[in-house]
Design a protein around this motif. Structure first.
Motif, PDB file in Angstrom:
ATOM      1  N   THR A 180       0.829  -1.257  -0.142  1.00  0.00           N
ATOM      2  CA  THR A 180       0.005   0.075   0.200  1.00  0.00           C
ATOM      3  C   THR A 180       0.913   1.269   0.072  1.00  0.00           C
ATOM      4  O   THR A 180       0.322   2.177  -0.528  1.00  0.00           O
ATOM      5  CB  THR A 180      -0.880   0.015   1.316  1.00  0.00           C
ATOM      6  OG1 THR A 180      -0.286  -0.046   2.347  1.00  0.00           O
ATOM      7  CG2 THR A 180      -1.789  -1.080   1.220  1.00  0.00           C
ATOM      8  N   SER A 181       1.981   1.207   0.532  1.00  0.00           N
ATOM      9  CA  SER A 181       2.790   2.328   0.540  1.00  0.00           C
ATOM     10  C   SER A 181       3.275   2.891  -0.994  1.00  0.00           C
ATOM     11  O   SER A 181       3.818   3.802  -0.971  1.00  0.00           O
ATOM     12  CB  SER A 181       4.100   2.015   1.416  1.00  0.00           C
ATOM     13  OG  SER A 181       5.107   1.271   0.622  1.00  0.00           O
ATOM     14  N   THR A 183       1.752   3.797  -2.990  1.00  0.00           N
ATOM     15  CA  THR A 183       0.826   5.107  -3.383  1.00  0.00           C
ATOM     16  C   THR A 183       1.382   6.180  -3.019  1.00  0.00           C
ATOM     17  O   THR A 183       0.984   7.364  -3.401  1.00  0.00           O
ATOM     18  CB  THR A 183      -0.514   4.750  -3.044  1.00  0.00           C
ATOM     19  OG1 THR A 183      -0.541   4.811  -1.593  1.00  0.00           O
ATOM     20  CG2 THR A 183      -1.099   3.610  -3.609  1.00  0.00           C
ATOM     21  N   PRO A 203      -3.944  -1.353  -5.129  1.00  0.00           N
ATOM     22  CA  PRO A 203      -4.274  -0.274  -3.852  1.00  0.00           C
ATOM     23  C   PRO A 203      -5.373   0.640  -4.477  1.00  0.00           C
ATOM     24  O   PRO A 203      -5.559   1.116  -5.405  1.00  0.00           O
ATOM     25  CB  PRO A 203      -3.075   0.424  -3.788  1.00  0.00           C
ATOM     26  CG  PRO A 203      -2.149  -0.701  -4.033  1.00  0.00           C
ATOM     27  CD  PRO A 203      -2.509  -1.328  -5.258  1.00  0.00           C
TER      28      PRO A 203
END
Length: 375
Positions: A180-181, A183, A203
């Motif tokens: 998710t990081s 993004t 995501p």
């Protein structure tokens, strides 16, 4: 005598200038001992005995003449490692008959704290994982490991690399989900994870990647729906999600993206109907083949419709081929086979140059290039 003194002074000054130039040249060639040691530690985990890629990695001056190594001219720190297994350079021409590089990417690479570029691509034999510590290399702009046998997962903290513009892990054996990081990589323009074993979903807030122009995820095991936020990436030109397990409908807003030229959803579990917006959009390469799409082909074609590829085959479409399709400015390749279409195939372009395979395996299509329609 005065003239001789002046000549001597001028000559002495010239010598000083020459010596200063030579000294400066030597400094430019040098690299820090710590960077040199890190490069040698990195090199120790790789074996390439045939091509001689590392034959130049000798001596103290790793910034001058070490193949694939580049340095910052101001700091004399290593700024880039570029090792490509597929190259036009004659040094690589023996690779196909002699062998390729094997080994793994050593965490020692993370000691090169000024790195902005890591390209270790197309060697086919490099395995092991991606060192988690690369997320500490905050100057990284390019990470390209395409075409190896790298396994494991993408580092969870990849989002720390705020300067990253290119992230390419395609054609490897990477598993796990998309962190998710990712993004948080708001400078990212190119994300390529094709042909791996990536699972999980895209995501939901991937729309934060406002600079993204290419999102290539084909050939994985990605599930879930296409996030609506993705359609807000106004620079996105290529979206390739083929051969995954993506479900749900096609967002109609994909057809309103101003520069999207390629949309490939082939071989998924996409359902619902085809949004009419796709037929008059900027998309020129549209592949929706091999899904669970129902309903009719939208009757929304017009002069703005320009398709080099329009592939709607292997779905559950019904009804006729819409008459408005003849209003398209261009359709190169068209395939509507393996559906439940019925009715007369429109006359004129592009139908006058297509063969029967483009229309095969439907319920009751007729007309050129198939058989004549009955009365």
């Amino acid at each position: 005598m005065v003239a001789m003194k002046k000549s001597f002074v001028i000559a002495l000054c010239n010598v000083v200038v020459v010596l200063h130039f030579v000294g400066s040249s030597t400094v430019v060639q040098a690299c820090t001992p710590s960077d040199r040691a890190a490069l040698l530690e990195f090199r120790a985990k790789l074996k390439e005995p045939y091509i001689g890629v590392f034959d130049t990695w000798k001596g103290q001056y790793c910034c001058n003449g070490w193949y694939g190594v580049s340095c910052d001219p101001n700091t004399h720190r290593v700024a880039g490692i570029t090792l490509r297994g597929e190259s036009e350079d004659p040094i690589f021409q023996r690779a196909k008959r002699s062998g390729l590089m094997i080994g793994s990417i050593s965490p020692a690479i993370c000691k090169l704290t000024s790195l902005s570029t890591i390209i270790i691509a197309d060697w086919k034999g490099i395995s092991g994982g991606i060192p988690n510590c690369i997320t500490n290399l905050l100057f990284l702009r390019v990470v390209d490991l395409v075409g190896n046998r790298i396994s494991g997962v993408i580092p969870a903290n990849i989002g720390r690399l705020q300067r990253l513009k290119v992230l390419n892990f395609a054609d490897n054996q990477i598993s796990g989900g998309i962190p998710t990081s990712i993004t948080r990589l708001t400078s990212l323009s190119h994300l390529d994870l094709r042909n791996n074993n990536v699972t999980g979903v895209i995501p939901v807030d991937i729309g934060r990647l406002k600079m993204l122009s290419r999102l290539l995820l084909t050939g994985n095991k990605i599930s879930g729906q296409i996030p609506e936020s993705l359609t807000r990436i106004y620079r996105l030109g290529d979206l390739e999600l083929a051969m995954n397990r993506i479900t749900g409908p096609i967002p109609a807003s994909l057809g309103k993206m101003s520069v999207l030229a390629t949309l490939n959803l082939d071989g998924n579990l996409v359902s619902g109907e085809i949004p009419g917006t796709l037929m008059t959009s900027s998309i020129s390469n549209l592949n929706l083949s091999g899904n669970l799409i129902v309903g009719q082909i939208p009757n929304t074609f017009g002069p703005r419709s320009y398709f080099t590829v329009l592939d709607l085959s292997k779905n559950r479409l019904k009804g006729p081929i819409p008459a408005s399709i003849t209003a398209a400015s261009f359709i190169g390749h068209l395939d509507v086979s393996h559906n439940h279409l019925c009715g007369k195939i429109p006359a004129g372009s592009p139908f006058d140059r297509l063969d029967a395979t483009s229309f095969a395996y439907n319920d009751c299509l007729c007309g050129k290039p198939l058989g004549n329609c009955g009365k």
